[in-house]
Design a protein around this motif. Sequence first.
Motif, PDB file in Angstrom:
ATOM      1  N   LEU A  26      -1.644 -25.714  -9.279  1.00 52.99           N
ATOM      2  CA  LEU A  26      -2.798 -26.176 -10.065  1.00 52.99           C
ATOM      3  C   LEU A  26      -4.018 -25.302  -9.805  1.00 52.99           C
ATOM      4  CD1 LEU A  26      -2.524 -30.074  -9.852  1.00 52.99           C
ATOM      5  CD2 LEU A  26      -2.307 -28.662 -11.886  1.00 52.99           C
ATOM      6  N   ILE A  27      -4.236 -24.924  -8.550  1.00 47.55           N
ATOM      7  CA  ILE A  27      -5.372 -24.053  -8.208  1.00 47.55           C
ATOM      8  C   ILE A  27      -5.180 -22.680  -8.851  1.00 47.55           C
ATOM      9  CG2 ILE A  27      -6.515 -22.852  -6.308  1.00 47.55           C
ATOM     10  CD1 ILE A  27      -6.036 -25.356  -4.606  1.00 47.55           C
ATOM     11  N   ALA A  46      -6.561 -18.865 -12.974  1.00 45.60           N
ATOM     12  CA  ALA A  46      -6.126 -18.037 -14.099  1.00 45.60           C
ATOM     13  C   ALA A  46      -6.883 -18.433 -15.365  1.00 45.60           C
ATOM     14  CB  ALA A  46      -4.620 -18.167 -14.307  1.00 45.60           C
ATOM     15  N   GLY A  47      -7.071 -19.715 -15.585  1.00 48.78           N
ATOM     16  CA  GLY A  47      -7.819 -20.179 -16.769  1.00 48.78           C
ATOM     17  C   GLY A  47      -9.254 -19.713 -16.748  1.00 48.78           C
ATOM     18  N   GLY A  88     -10.414 -17.127 -15.057  1.00 45.29           N
ATOM     19  CA  GLY A  88     -10.406 -15.666 -15.208  1.00 45.29           C
ATOM     20  C   GLY A  88     -10.199 -15.242 -16.657  1.00 45.29           C
ATOM     21  N   ILE A  89      -9.248 -15.880 -17.327  1.00 45.80           N
ATOM     22  CA  ILE A  89      -8.994 -15.540 -18.738  1.00 45.80           C
ATOM     23  C   ILE A  89     -10.192 -15.926 -19.602  1.00 45.80           C
ATOM     24  CG2 ILE A  89      -7.565 -16.129 -20.739  1.00 45.80           C
ATOM     25  CD1 ILE A  89      -5.175 -16.264 -18.834  1.00 45.80           C
ATOM     26  N   GLY A  90     -10.812 -17.062 -19.323  1.00 44.14           N
ATOM     27  CA  GLY A  90     -12.010 -17.472 -20.066  1.00 44.14           C
ATOM     28  C   GLY A  90     -13.149 -16.498 -19.882  1.00 44.14           C
ATOM     29  N   TRP A  91     -13.386 -16.097 -18.613  1.00 41.78           N
ATOM     30  CA  TRP A  91     -14.456 -15.148 -18.333  1.00 41.78           C
ATOM     31  C   TRP A  91     -14.182 -13.814 -19.034  1.00 41.78           C
ATOM     32  CZ3 TRP A  91     -14.247 -10.492 -15.595  1.00 41.78           C
ATOM     33  CH2 TRP A  91     -15.483  -9.910 -15.338  1.00 41.78           C
ATOM     34  N   TRP A  92     -12.919 -13.349 -18.960  1.00 45.83           N
ATOM     35  CA  TRP A  92     -12.543 -12.076 -19.575  1.00 45.83           C
ATOM     36  C   TRP A  92     -12.725 -12.121 -21.102  1.00 45.83           C
ATOM     37  CZ3 TRP A  92      -7.897 -10.858 -22.430  1.00 45.83           C
ATOM     38  CH2 TRP A  92      -7.743  -9.496 -22.683  1.00 45.83           C
ATOM     39  N   SER A  93     -12.296 -13.205 -21.738  1.00 49.67           N
ATOM     40  CA  SER A  93     -12.447 -13.309 -23.205  1.00 49.67           C
ATOM     41  C   SER A  93     -13.913 -13.420 -23.593  1.00 49.67           C
ATOM     42  CB  SER A  93     -11.645 -14.496 -23.747  1.00 49.67           C
ATOM     43  OG  SER A  93     -12.185 -15.710 -23.266  1.00 49.67           O
ATOM     44  N   ASN A  94     -14.729 -14.081 -22.751  1.00 57.88           N
ATOM     45  CA  ASN A  94     -16.159 -14.179 -23.012  1.00 57.88           C
ATOM     46  C   ASN A  94     -16.808 -12.794 -22.938  1.00 57.88           C
ATOM     47  OD1 ASN A  94     -18.628 -15.345 -23.529  1.00 57.88           O
ATOM     48  ND2 ASN A  94     -19.045 -15.785 -21.366  1.00 57.88           N
TER      49      ASN A  94
END
Length: 122
Positions: free
Chosen positions: A12-13, A18-19, A21-27
């Motif tokens: 879960l951590i 990962a969520g 990181g992917i959110g920050w990267w897409s932003n």
Amino acid sequence: MIYLALQMALYLILAALAGVGIGWWSNQLRNRSHSVETSIEEEDVFAIKNRLDTCFDDNAKLRRELKSNKNQLQKHTKDKISVENSASDSLREKIEVLMDDLQLRDDTISVLERELEVARNL
């Protein structure tokens, strides 16, 4: 059982990280593309302004050419009219001469007819 709970917590951590990181990267990608679009839009605005200025210059140039062509046409028309008037005047003079000649012949014919009538009556 604790082992299973620790594995689930670890996954879960990792999933949360990962969520994030992917959110920050897409932003970051979206912000970069937005800044690129903004700079492109600003360049487009300048390009559009330049094109508009060019269109205004071309419009003014075409208006000057149109005015010049109208003036030349009027001058040419006036010259043509004056030439036509002079030709018309010469034709009028010829017509007047011919009309005078015709009148003279009509007068001669009427005089000759009277003389012929006088001669017949004798």
